[in-house]
Design a protein around this motif. Structure first.
Motif, mmCIF file in Angstrom:
data_model
loop_
_atom_site.group_PDB
_atom_site.id
_atom_site.type_symbol
_atom_site.label_atom_id
_atom_site.label_comp_id
_atom_site.label_asym_id
_atom_site.label_seq_id
_atom_site.Cartn_x
_atom_site.Cartn_y
_atom_site.Cartn_z
ATOM 1 N N PRO A 1 -26.946 -22.573 -24.736
ATOM 2 C CA PRO A 1 -27.301 -22.945 -23.360
ATOM 3 C C PRO A 1 -27.156 -24.441 -23.101
ATOM 4 C CG PRO A 1 -28.923 -21.438 -24.262
ATOM 5 C CD PRO A 1 -28.063 -21.874 -25.406
ATOM 6 N N SER A 2 -27.459 -25.264 -24.124
ATOM 7 C CA SER A 2 -27.320 -26.716 -23.970
ATOM 8 C C SER A 2 -25.858 -27.113 -23.798
ATOM 9 C CB SER A 2 -27.912 -27.424 -25.194
ATOM 10 O OG SER A 2 -27.704 -28.818 -25.123
ATOM 11 N N VAL A 3 -24.981 -26.484 -24.587
ATOM 12 C CA VAL A 3 -23.545 -26.760 -24.461
ATOM 13 C C VAL A 3 -23.047 -26.347 -23.086
ATOM 14 C CG1 VAL A 3 -21.251 -26.064 -25.269
ATOM 15 C CG2 VAL A 3 -23.040 -26.635 -26.927
ATOM 16 N N ILE A 4 -23.486 -25.173 -22.645
ATOM 17 C CA ILE A 4 -23.083 -24.704 -21.308
ATOM 18 C C ILE A 4 -23.572 -25.681 -20.248
ATOM 19 C CG2 ILE A 4 -23.383 -22.885 -19.577
ATOM 20 C CD1 ILE A 4 -23.516 -20.880 -21.898
ATOM 21 N N SER A 5 -24.816 -26.141 -20.411
ATOM 22 C CA SER A 5 -25.358 -27.120 -19.462
ATOM 23 C C SER A 5 -24.543 -28.410 -19.483
ATOM 24 C CB SER A 5 -26.823 -27.435 -19.796
ATOM 25 O OG SER A 5 -27.643 -26.312 -19.596
ATOM 26 N N SER A 6 -24.140 -28.836 -20.687
ATOM 27 C CA SER A 6 -23.337 -30.057 -20.809
ATOM 28 C C SER A 6 -21.974 -29.881 -20.158
ATOM 29 C CB SER A 6 -23.164 -30.425 -22.292
ATOM 30 O OG SER A 6 -24.382 -30.822 -22.853
ATOM 31 N N LEU A 7 -21.351 -28.718 -20.385
ATOM 32 C CA LEU A 7 -20.047 -28.454 -19.780
ATOM 33 C C LEU A 7 -20.167 -28.317 -18.270
ATOM 34 C CD1 LEU A 7 -18.422 -26.012 -22.355
ATOM 35 C CD2 LEU A 7 -18.178 -28.494 -22.149
ATOM 36 N N VAL A 8 -21.289 -27.762 -17.832
ATOM 37 C CA VAL A 8 -21.549 -27.697 -16.396
ATOM 38 C C VAL A 8 -21.648 -29.109 -15.836
ATOM 39 C CG1 VAL A 8 -23.314 -27.122 -14.679
ATOM 40 C CG2 VAL A 8 -22.621 -25.417 -16.355
ATOM 41 N N THR A 9 -22.295 -30.005 -16.591
ATOM 42 C CA THR A 9 -22.389 -31.412 -16.191
ATOM 43 C C THR A 9 -21.008 -32.049 -16.111
ATOM 44 O OG1 THR A 9 -24.565 -31.629 -17.230
ATOM 45 C CG2 THR A 9 -23.364 -33.665 -16.791
ATOM 46 N N VAL A 10 -20.132 -31.691 -17.069
ATOM 47 C CA VAL A 10 -18.766 -32.214 -17.060
ATOM 48 C C VAL A 10 -18.031 -31.745 -15.807
ATOM 49 C CG1 VAL A 10 -16.519 -32.124 -18.215
ATOM 50 C CG2 VAL A 10 -18.608 -32.400 -19.558
ATOM 51 N N VAL A 11 -18.136 -30.444 -15.534
ATOM 52 C CA VAL A 11 -17.493 -29.887 -14.334
ATOM 53 C C VAL A 11 -18.050 -30.564 -13.091
ATOM 54 C CG1 VAL A 11 -17.182 -27.807 -12.939
ATOM 55 C CG2 VAL A 11 -17.011 -27.677 -15.429
ATOM 56 N N THR B 1 -16.408 -35.035 -25.435
ATOM 57 C CA THR B 1 -17.627 -35.733 -25.837
ATOM 58 C C THR B 1 -18.876 -34.908 -25.556
ATOM 59 O OG1 THR B 1 -16.557 -37.860 -25.364
ATOM 60 C CG2 THR B 1 -18.949 -37.863 -25.563
ATOM 61 N N PHE B 2 -18.967 -34.370 -24.345
ATOM 62 C CA PHE B 2 -20.172 -33.644 -23.956
ATOM 63 C C PHE B 2 -20.288 -32.283 -24.637
ATOM 64 C CE2 PHE B 2 -22.445 -35.543 -20.183
ATOM 65 C CZ PHE B 2 -21.945 -36.818 -20.403
ATOM 66 N N SER C 1 -28.777 -20.377 -38.252
ATOM 67 C CA SER C 1 -27.594 -20.203 -37.390
ATOM 68 C C SER C 1 -27.971 -19.576 -36.058
ATOM 69 C CB SER C 1 -26.545 -19.341 -38.091
ATOM 70 O OG SER C 1 -27.083 -18.073 -38.437
ATOM 71 N N LYS C 2 -28.896 -18.614 -36.086
ATOM 72 C CA LYS C 2 -29.335 -17.966 -34.849
ATOM 73 C C LYS C 2 -30.178 -18.908 -33.999
ATOM 74 C CE LYS C 2 -29.274 -13.157 -36.481
ATOM 75 N NZ LYS C 2 -30.084 -11.931 -36.685
ATOM 76 N N ALA C 3 -31.054 -19.666 -34.647
ATOM 77 C CA ALA C 3 -31.903 -20.614 -33.914
ATOM 78 C C ALA C 3 -31.055 -21.695 -33.250
ATOM 79 C CB ALA C 3 -32.926 -21.242 -34.850
ATOM 80 N N VAL C 4 -30.056 -22.199 -33.988
ATOM 81 C CA VAL C 4 -29.160 -23.214 -33.432
ATOM 82 C C VAL C 4 -28.384 -22.630 -32.254
ATOM 83 C CG1 VAL C 4 -27.091 -24.597 -33.871
ATOM 84 C CG2 VAL C 4 -28.949 -24.580 -35.537
ATOM 85 N N ALA C 5 -27.885 -21.413 -32.430
ATOM 86 C CA ALA C 5 -27.146 -20.767 -31.344
ATOM 87 C C ALA C 5 -28.039 -20.566 -30.126
ATOM 88 C CB ALA C 5 -26.581 -19.439 -31.816
ATOM 89 N N LYS C 6 -29.266 -20.125 -30.360
ATOM 90 C CA LYS C 6 -30.199 -19.851 -29.267
ATOM 91 C C LYS C 6 -30.473 -21.114 -28.441
ATOM 92 C CE LYS C 6 -34.910 -18.124 -28.409
ATOM 93 N NZ LYS C 6 -34.573 -17.034 -27.472
ATOM 94 N N MET C 7 -30.577 -22.252 -29.122
ATOM 95 C CA MET C 7 -30.883 -23.507 -28.432
ATOM 96 C C MET C 7 -29.617 -24.250 -27.997
ATOM 97 S SD MET C 7 -34.123 -23.549 -28.230
ATOM 98 C CE MET C 7 -34.389 -25.223 -27.654
ATOM 99 N N ALA C 8 -28.581 -24.212 -28.829
ATOM 100 C CA ALA C 8 -27.403 -25.043 -28.570
ATOM 101 C C ALA C 8 -26.452 -24.452 -27.538
ATOM 102 C CB ALA C 8 -26.644 -25.301 -29.875
#
Length: 445
Positions: free
Chosen positions: A26-36, A289-290, A17-24
């Motif tokens: 920032p990736s989710v934030i990057s994806s949402l930044v891409t959406v914005v 989606t993102f 759970s921690k490893a997924v959070a650590k990687m996911a």
């Protein structure tokens, strides 16, 4: 090489759970930044109150999607290849992969720029531009073509940087480009009165700034990545490994571009208002989606590392945990969008006819929102265990072989009301097929 987090093997030992959070995260934030980032152009152009300019930006959307097709192929493929090489402690291959991703992205970007500038007229006619929208679309295309090399490389670099475990740095790079675009959009669109063309200029400058950041990271911060020409090679299976692994994602994006062109051509027959509306809906629905795609993409280095290290038990734990997260956030985001569907459309434009079309279309596109993340996780799992072909087939079906004929069939049966449900129907078919195919691959592994 100095000791890094990767050498401490946190990818293989940290609680799932921690490893997924650590990687996911920032990736989710990057994806949402891409959406914005993608929403920004449509939002600020919409503030002009001119539905024709919004329609023009919508018509040129396939160009940006094509850029992302190659960025995703090099980025996702490079990320998978680099993460597996890191799991195998093969630093030389990591350097070769990162150099290939950089130079291949720039070469393809230059080719795109030349093609778009030389064949602007025929391309926009193919996309469905008419006498009312052509000039707006032409000016947007010319400026975005100039930025093609930077748009492609900055997107691809964010994936490769994440493979090294530097999710925070990947997020920062994405945010630099997005913030610059958001700041510059109103300046060029309204301040300088350039309209849709101003949006393209802001996009190009934003990606140029993001590229500059990644250049700094590769040269100054990375321990294993390389931009040196001597590390650039297509031999030793480097090019094949990167492109074949990233091909499903690339085909997904490329066929999305084709299906968008087909959809726009169908909608133009109903007027420019539906075209403007679908452009807004497409950008708004990207949030749902993102959000899930960010989760799926974020764990790819964990999957690749686990597979490269021979730890299939950990691989499956990461997969199951991520799928649960995708369903939870998918349901939450879909409910939020359904409740606020009309305000979301009006956020972009106040034209009542466009809003009416937009609300109906947004509801149709949201239908697959709760479960689309399962498809993305399954496809990433297939790519991470070197089964790229099934993932490629799913991409081809979702955005081409199945969707495009379905759009024509639904229009013949139910007109515009039928067309707007084509994507959701296709999504559910793809989710079910991905579950069946991945379960068979897992049994063999």
């Amino acid at each position: 090489m100095k000791e890094t987090e990767l050498e401490k093997d946190w990818m293989g030992t940290m609680k799932v759970s921690k490893a997924v959070a650590k990687m996911a995260i920032p990736s989710v934030i990057s994806s949402l930044v891409t959406v914005v980032y993608n929403m920004a152009d449509t939002f600020f152009v919409g503030q002009t109150g001119d539905a024709l300019q919004v329609a023009a930006v919508s018509l040129t959307n396939p160009i940006f999607i094509l850029f992302m097709a190659f960025a995703n192929m090099f980025g996702m493929g490079g990320s998978a290849a680099a993460s597996m090489a890191l799991g195998q402690k093969n630093e030389k291959r990591v350097r070769q992969v990162s150099a290939l991703v950089t130079y291949a992205s720039l070469i393809v970007g230059v080719l795109f720029a030349v093609i778009l500038l030389v064949f602007t007229g025929p391309i926009l006619s193919l996309f469905g531009a008419d006498a009312q929208t052509y000039e707006y679309a032409r000016r947007y295309t010319v400026y975005v073509a100039v930025g093609a090399p930077f748009i492609i490389w900055s997107a691809a670099a964010s994936f490769v940087v994440r493979a090294e475990g530097a999710s925070r740095e990947a997020m920062i790079g994405s945010m630099i480009g997005t913030i610059a675009n958001i700041v510059l959009d109103p300046i060029f669109i309204s301040g300088f009165g350039m309209g849709a063309a101003g949006a393209a200029i802001a996009t190009t400058i934003g990606n140029l700034m993001a590229s500059a950041y990644y250049l700094w990271y590769f040269l100054r911060r990375s321990k294993v990545m390389s931009l040196r020409p001597k590390d650039f090679t297509c031999r030793e299976g480097i090019l094949k490994g990167v492109c074949s692994t990233g091909l499903p994602t690339a085909i997904f994006s490329a066929l999305m571009s084709v299906s968008t062109i087909v959809l726009n051509q169908i909608l133009v027959a109903y007027g420019n208002d539906p075209v403007a509306a679908i452009g807004i809906v497409f950008k708004a629905n990207m949030f749902i989606t993102f959000l899930q795609m960010g989760l799926a993409n974020g764990i790819q280095p964990l999957l690749g590392y686990s597979y490269g290290a021979g730890s299939m038990k950990r691989f499956q734990e990461v997969e199951r945990f991520t799928k649960k997260c995708c369903v939870i956030v998918g349901v939450a985001a879909t409910v939020l969008f359904f409740v606020a569907r009309e305000p979301i459309i009006r956020l972009f434009i106040s034209d009542n006819d466009v809003v009416r079309y937009g609300v109906e279309m947004l509801v149709a596109y949201m239908v697959s929102g709760p479960f689309i993340g399962i498809l993305f996780v399954n496809m990433n799992c297939m790519q991470s265990v070197e089964h790229a072909l099934p993932a490629t087939i799913l991409s081809v079906m979702r955005q081409g072989v199945l969707l495009i004929p379905l759009l024509y069939l639904l229009e013949a049966v139910a007109g515009l009301d039928g067309v707007i449900y084509g994507q959701a129907i296709t999504d559910y078919i793809a989710v079910i097929l991905s579950a069946v195919i991945w379960s068979k691959i897992k049994r063999k592994l």
